[in-house]
Write an enzyme that holds these catalytic residues in place. Structure first.
Site, PDB file in Angstrom:
ATOM      1  N   ASP A   8       0.869  -1.165   0.000  1.00 50.85           N
ATOM      2  CA  ASP A   8       0.000   0.000   0.000  1.00 50.85           C
ATOM      3  C   ASP A   8       0.915   1.227   0.000  1.00 50.85           C
ATOM      4  O   ASP A   8       2.129   1.112   0.216  1.00 50.85           O
ATOM      5  CB  ASP A   8      -0.892  -0.038   1.243  1.00 50.85           C
ATOM      6  CG  ASP A   8      -1.822   1.155   1.335  1.00 50.85           C
ATOM      7  OD1 ASP A   8      -2.349   1.585   0.306  1.00 50.85           O
ATOM      8  OD2 ASP A   8      -2.004   1.666   2.456  1.00 50.85           O
ATOM      9  N   ASP A  10      -0.252   5.079   1.058  1.00 51.62           N
ATOM     10  CA  ASP A  10      -0.535   6.100   2.069  1.00 51.62           C
ATOM     11  C   ASP A  10      -0.621   5.496   3.462  1.00 51.62           C
ATOM     12  O   ASP A  10      -1.383   4.557   3.699  1.00 51.62           O
ATOM     13  CB  ASP A  10      -1.836   6.828   1.716  1.00 51.62           C
ATOM     14  CG  ASP A  10      -1.711   7.572   0.397  1.00 51.62           C
ATOM     15  OD1 ASP A  10      -0.883   8.500   0.328  1.00 51.62           O
ATOM     16  OD2 ASP A  10      -2.424   7.212  -0.558  1.00 51.62           O
TER      17      ASP A  10
END
Length: 215
Positions: A8, A10
């Site tokens: 991922d 953020d």
């Protein structure tokens, strides 16, 4: 060690999840009164699932226009500086040095992912970039991680998924990947504590576990 690693972005690679939280909690042109629960509910989601969440909190809202406004606002704040999370470059370097294929699978727009990686000098670590724009259903559905594994040329079970959020961790598990949670703003649920392959306080701790053969 797995042959692939999917990250991922953020709140995991970059300390940007707080920016998204602030934007979703801010006054906007589309909602008269902001519901404070929305920021957490939409965390890590994209596509049709994000739209569904917005409608559930704000019936009749111009959902796509609201999403575009929020993403444009984040874009404006990340034009020049993207703060890295501790251990970000260390884990990417370790994986690359061990011939592990690396992907980023983020709910963010593809151009923002590319720009963040270029600004931070990390772009060359990644073999594949997948955006939430490329799938119909965002996290917690597994689509984005399944697509990332496919683009890496690997079966999902031979890929790690590194996530900071609950929706993302659930998506990684649903995809059949070895899901590792590095909590940022949200702590793991009792369910995730049982189902994740590992939960570590930082990417640095995850690197150490990999070096010791524990992950």
């Amino acid at each position: 060690m797995k042959k692939g690693a999917i990250f991922d972005m953020d709140g995991l690679l970059f300390d940007t999840e707080r920016i998204y939280r602030d934007i979703w909690s801010s006054p906007c042109p589309f909602v008269e009164k902001i519901n404070p629960q929305v920021a957490e509910a939409v965390c890590g989601t994209s596509g049709a699932h994000l739209i569904e969440i917005l409608f559930s909190y704000y019936p009749g809202v111009q959902a796509q226009a609201y999403v575009d406004w929020a993403l444009d606002s984040v874009d404006a704040l990340l034009q020049k500086e993207v703060p890295q999370m501790p251990g970000c470059e260390e884990i990417l370097s370790f994986l690359k040095g061990n011939n592990v294929k690396i992907a980023v699978a983020s709910s963010s727009r593809k151009e923002l992912i590319e720009r963040n990686l270029q600004i931070t000098g990390l772009r060359d670590y990644f073999d594949v970039i997948v955006s939430g724009q490329e799938v119909v259903y965002g996290k917690p559905e597994p689509d984005i991680f399944l697509l990332a594994a496919q683009k890496l040329g690997l079966p999902p079970f031979d890929c790690y998924v590194f996530e900071d959020g609950i929706n993302g961790a659930r998506a990684g598990i649903a995809a059949g990947c070895a899901t590792v949670m590095i909590p940022d703003l949200t702590q793991p649920t009792a369910e995730l504590k049982q189902r994740c392959t590992g939960i570590y306080p930082s990417l640095l701790a995850a690197v150490q576990a990999m070096e010791q053969g524990k992950l």
